[in-house]
Motif scaffolding. Structure first.
Motif, mmCIF file in Angstrom:
data_model
loop_
_atom_site.group_PDB
_atom_site.id
_atom_site.type_symbol
_atom_site.label_atom_id
_atom_site.label_comp_id
_atom_site.label_asym_id
_atom_site.label_seq_id
_atom_site.Cartn_x
_atom_site.Cartn_y
_atom_site.Cartn_z
ATOM 1 N N UNK A 293 13.760 30.003 16.080
ATOM 2 C CA UNK A 293 12.717 29.085 16.540
ATOM 3 C C UNK A 293 13.125 27.677 16.140
ATOM 4 N N UNK A 294 13.336 26.842 17.134
ATOM 5 C CA UNK A 294 13.720 25.459 16.884
ATOM 6 C C UNK A 294 12.506 24.566 17.062
ATOM 7 N N UNK A 295 12.242 23.757 16.056
ATOM 8 C CA UNK A 295 11.118 22.822 16.102
ATOM 9 C C UNK A 295 11.627 21.422 16.417
ATOM 10 N N UNK A 296 10.847 20.708 17.197
ATOM 11 C CA UNK A 296 11.170 19.316 17.497
ATOM 12 C C UNK A 296 9.878 18.511 17.549
ATOM 13 N N UNK A 297 10.034 17.206 17.535
ATOM 14 C CA UNK A 297 8.864 16.341 17.542
ATOM 15 C C UNK A 297 8.520 15.911 16.134
ATOM 16 N N UNK A 298 7.277 15.962 15.787
ATOM 17 C CA UNK A 298 6.781 15.494 14.498
ATOM 18 C C UNK A 298 6.967 16.563 13.421
ATOM 19 N N UNK A 299 8.209 16.916 13.152
ATOM 20 C CA UNK A 299 8.499 18.045 12.253
ATOM 21 C C UNK A 299 8.188 17.728 10.803
ATOM 22 N N UNK A 300 8.120 16.455 10.449
ATOM 23 C CA UNK A 300 7.896 16.113 9.044
ATOM 24 C C UNK A 300 6.480 16.452 8.600
ATOM 25 N N UNK B 213 5.910 35.354 18.474
ATOM 26 C CA UNK B 213 5.587 33.939 18.589
ATOM 27 C C UNK B 213 5.926 33.206 17.292
ATOM 28 N N UNK B 214 6.499 32.035 17.455
ATOM 29 C CA UNK B 214 6.749 31.152 16.326
ATOM 30 C C UNK B 214 5.522 30.272 16.123
ATOM 31 N N UNK B 215 5.196 30.040 14.871
ATOM 32 C CA UNK B 215 4.027 29.235 14.526
ATOM 33 C C UNK B 215 4.409 28.189 13.498
ATOM 34 N N UNK B 216 3.864 26.997 13.641
ATOM 35 C CA UNK B 216 4.061 25.934 12.661
ATOM 36 C C UNK B 216 2.704 25.468 12.148
ATOM 37 N N UNK B 217 2.544 25.516 10.840
ATOM 38 C CA UNK B 217 1.357 24.939 10.206
ATOM 39 C C UNK B 217 1.644 23.467 9.961
ATOM 40 N N UNK C 175 7.000 20.725 19.179
ATOM 41 C CA UNK C 175 7.411 21.699 20.180
ATOM 42 C C UNK C 175 8.220 22.789 19.468
ATOM 43 N N UNK C 176 7.935 24.029 19.815
ATOM 44 C CA UNK C 176 8.619 25.179 19.244
ATOM 45 C C UNK C 176 9.237 25.991 20.374
#
Length: 116
Positions: free
Chosen positions: A22-29, A95-99, A3-4
């Motif tokens: 942008x704060x990331x949570x969940x499976x951040x690893x 928008x924040x994006x996580x690869x 989640x971002x």
């Protein structure tokens, strides 16, 4: 799942500054890089800046080089976008994006409006 949540957008005059978070949570690893994209009305979503999970490598769109800085705080699972010398053409939803190893994740977006 990741989640971002973005924050920090708003209305600013040309020449001003804003910092997006942008704060990331969940499976951040499983995240190996994060970035900021923006989408102006009627235009496609474009990369603004990206940064690796170690924070040792960053890249920027030509239009923001020298004005924007991306950084991250892994202890807080947070990525920042410091935006200086803002121009009206920077107006967009950011928008924040996580690869992630499972694919790409997106935040809900935060609106930045730069008045002339």
């Amino acid at each position: 799942q990741v989640q971002l949540v973005e924050s920090g957008g708003g209305l600013v005059q040309a020449g001003g500054s804003l910092t997006l978070s942008c704060v990331a949570s969940g499976s951040v690893f499983g995240i190996f890089a994060m970035g900021w994209y923006r989408q102006a009305p009627g235009k496609q979503r474009d990369l603004v800046a990206g940064i690796t999970v170690t924070g040792t490598s960053a890249n920027y769109a030509d239009s923001v080089k020298g004005r924007f800085t991306i950084s991250r705080d892994n202890a807080k699972n947070t990525v920042y976008l410091q935006m200086n010398s803002l121009k009206p053409e920077d107006t967009a939803v950011y928008y924040c994006n996580a690869n992630h190893r499972d694919g790409d994740y997106w935040g809900q977006g935060t609106r930045v409006t730069v008045s002339s």
